[in-house]
Design a protein around this motif. Sequence first.
Motif, PDB file in Angstrom:
ATOM      1  N   ASP A   7      61.725  36.164  84.985  1.00 56.40           N
ATOM      2  CA  ASP A   7      62.734  35.505  85.896  1.00 56.40           C
ATOM      3  C   ASP A   7      63.552  36.754  86.186  1.00 56.40           C
ATOM      4  O   ASP A   7      64.529  36.744  85.172  1.00 56.40           O
ATOM      5  N   ASP A  14      64.966  37.367  82.492  1.00 54.54           N
ATOM      6  CA  ASP A  14      64.619  36.524  81.263  1.00 54.54           C
ATOM      7  C   ASP A  14      63.376  36.140  81.036  1.00 54.54           C
ATOM      8  O   ASP A  14      62.491  35.911  82.162  1.00 54.54           O
ATOM      9  N   ARG A  29      66.527  37.734  76.932  1.00 56.76           N
ATOM     10  CA  ARG A  29      67.039  38.076  77.987  1.00 56.76           C
ATOM     11  C   ARG A  29      67.083  39.453  77.934  1.00 56.76           C
ATOM     12  O   ARG A  29      67.908  40.406  76.848  1.00 56.76           O
ATOM     13  N   ALA A  99      67.695  20.498  88.823  1.00 55.33           N
ATOM     14  CA  ALA A  99      67.985  21.355  87.915  1.00 55.33           C
ATOM     15  C   ALA A  99      67.399  22.606  87.827  1.00 55.33           C
ATOM     16  O   ALA A  99      66.234  22.769  87.880  1.00 55.33           O
ATOM     17  N   LYS A 100      68.127  23.675  87.592  1.00 51.87           N
ATOM     18  CA  LYS A 100      67.693  25.082  87.633  1.00 51.87           C
ATOM     19  C   LYS A 100      68.433  25.955  86.556  1.00 51.87           C
ATOM     20  O   LYS A 100      69.639  25.714  86.450  1.00 51.87           O
ATOM     21  N   SER A 101      67.733  26.817  85.872  1.00 50.63           N
ATOM     22  CA  SER A 101      68.214  27.856  84.981  1.00 50.63           C
ATOM     23  C   SER A 101      67.239  28.809  84.906  1.00 50.63           C
ATOM     24  O   SER A 101      65.937  28.904  85.397  1.00 50.63           O
ATOM     25  N   ASP A 102      67.729  30.216  84.360  1.00 52.48           N
ATOM     26  CA  ASP A 102      66.925  31.311  84.398  1.00 52.48           C
ATOM     27  C   ASP A 102      65.813  31.012  83.422  1.00 52.48           C
ATOM     28  O   ASP A 102      64.673  31.641  83.460  1.00 52.48           O
ATOM     29  N   LYS A 103      66.216  30.537  82.393  1.00 57.42           N
ATOM     30  CA  LYS A 103      65.323  30.208  81.242  1.00 57.42           C
ATOM     31  C   LYS A 103      64.232  29.292  81.663  1.00 57.42           C
ATOM     32  O   LYS A 103      63.133  29.291  81.348  1.00 57.42           O
ATOM     33  N   GLY A 104      64.596  28.229  82.241  1.00 59.72           N
ATOM     34  CA  GLY A 104      63.697  27.327  82.824  1.00 59.72           C
ATOM     35  C   GLY A 104      62.574  27.896  83.883  1.00 59.72           C
ATOM     36  O   GLY A 104      61.491  27.536  83.878  1.00 59.72           O
ATOM     37  N   ASP A 105      63.104  29.044  84.569  1.00 57.41           N
ATOM     38  CA  ASP A 105      62.117  29.167  85.691  1.00 57.41           C
ATOM     39  C   ASP A 105      61.102  30.479  84.921  1.00 57.41           C
ATOM     40  O   ASP A 105      60.255  30.679  85.256  1.00 57.41           O
TER      41      ASP A 105
END
Length: 408
Positions: A7, A14, A29, A99-105
């Motif tokens: 991401d 990430d 990261r 919900a959203k996060s860079d790790k999740g992406d």
Amino acid sequence: MLLIGDDWAEDHHDVEVQDDTGRKLAAARLPEGVEGITRLHELVAKHGGEDFEAAEVVVGIETDRGPWVQALIASGYQVYAVNPKQAARFKERYGTSGAKSDKGDAHALADMVRIDRAQLRPIAGDSEQAQAVKVVARAHQTLIWERTRAFQRLRSALREYFPAALNAYADLSLTSTDALELLIKAPTPQAGAKLTRTQITAVLARHRRRCRDAKAATVQSALRQEHLGLPGPVTAAYAATVTAHARLMIALNEQIAELEGQVKAHFRAHPDAEIYLSMPSIGEITGARVLAEFGDDPTRYASAKARKNYAGTSPITRASGKSRSVQARYVRNNRLADALQTQAFSALNASRGARRYYDKQRARDVGYNPALRQLGNRLVGILHGCLKSRTPYDEATAWSHHAYTPAA
């Protein structure tokens, strides 16, 4: 095999590393640049083992360009450019909360290349020359689009306080530099009415306009017609706005002309240019745009149908129960679609085969745009055959299956 979800952001990446069972091996990261790509290689080496090969690394990332992507490809990794819309739909299987996060992406991208890799398209191995054509062709087209937006704002402002200017410069085209210079010289109705024929002719002569005296007389006559006006302060404010837009458009005209030369030079240097230019009425600019968007990787399109599908010229079928319809593709590469539409329109006057094919579609009560799109679809297939066989376009061969049989 290692699966990596990447991401990316402007200054960092990430990443998540998985094995082929979906087990998470690492997450980090990484900074953009050499330091970040070095640390990524270290993660691969750590979890890949001694006998690990670069070809066993699969990376999913939501972009297909940039130094980072080129570094991944140069390392021998399999890189898949995932469309952000595809990634968003894939993530919906994890939940509907939004919900959203860079790790999740990064996790979703790793899962995506592990589970749905067969449905994704690997980044094409385009040559350096093709990439150069793509950069300048896209930049040239983007500046033209920017000029169109600036023109629409300029036109809207003139309609509000100085509509006579729209009539006065209609024959010159208000996007031309000479018309814009005259507008800057006289941005208000009062100043426009005071322009002399000598002043107008001098500007037209500097830009090598033909029939200057007649055009100058037409412009002067239109600017001196009576019209409704606005209060002085409001007119001055509009004049300042129009002057700013006109100066911007003059700068855009200069850079568009400069980039046009670059597009032609890079396109001519490409080994496929001769084949593209052999197509009916394609021209250097349109040919460069088509080459830029198709790329030149010989393995990218397995068949003419695959190239047509990517071009968006082939129709799609929607079937559900007893309902079935054939529709045009609207999710497509708009830059490529625009270039192919331009080529198809120009081919009507340059190719008898193209004209007969188009007329045949219209005779079946197909509308103008659908018929032109079908012609473009046919031309894409012809182009694919020419590129595959490395032979220039031939009119008789291209339309041999669509020729009319003369009446007895």
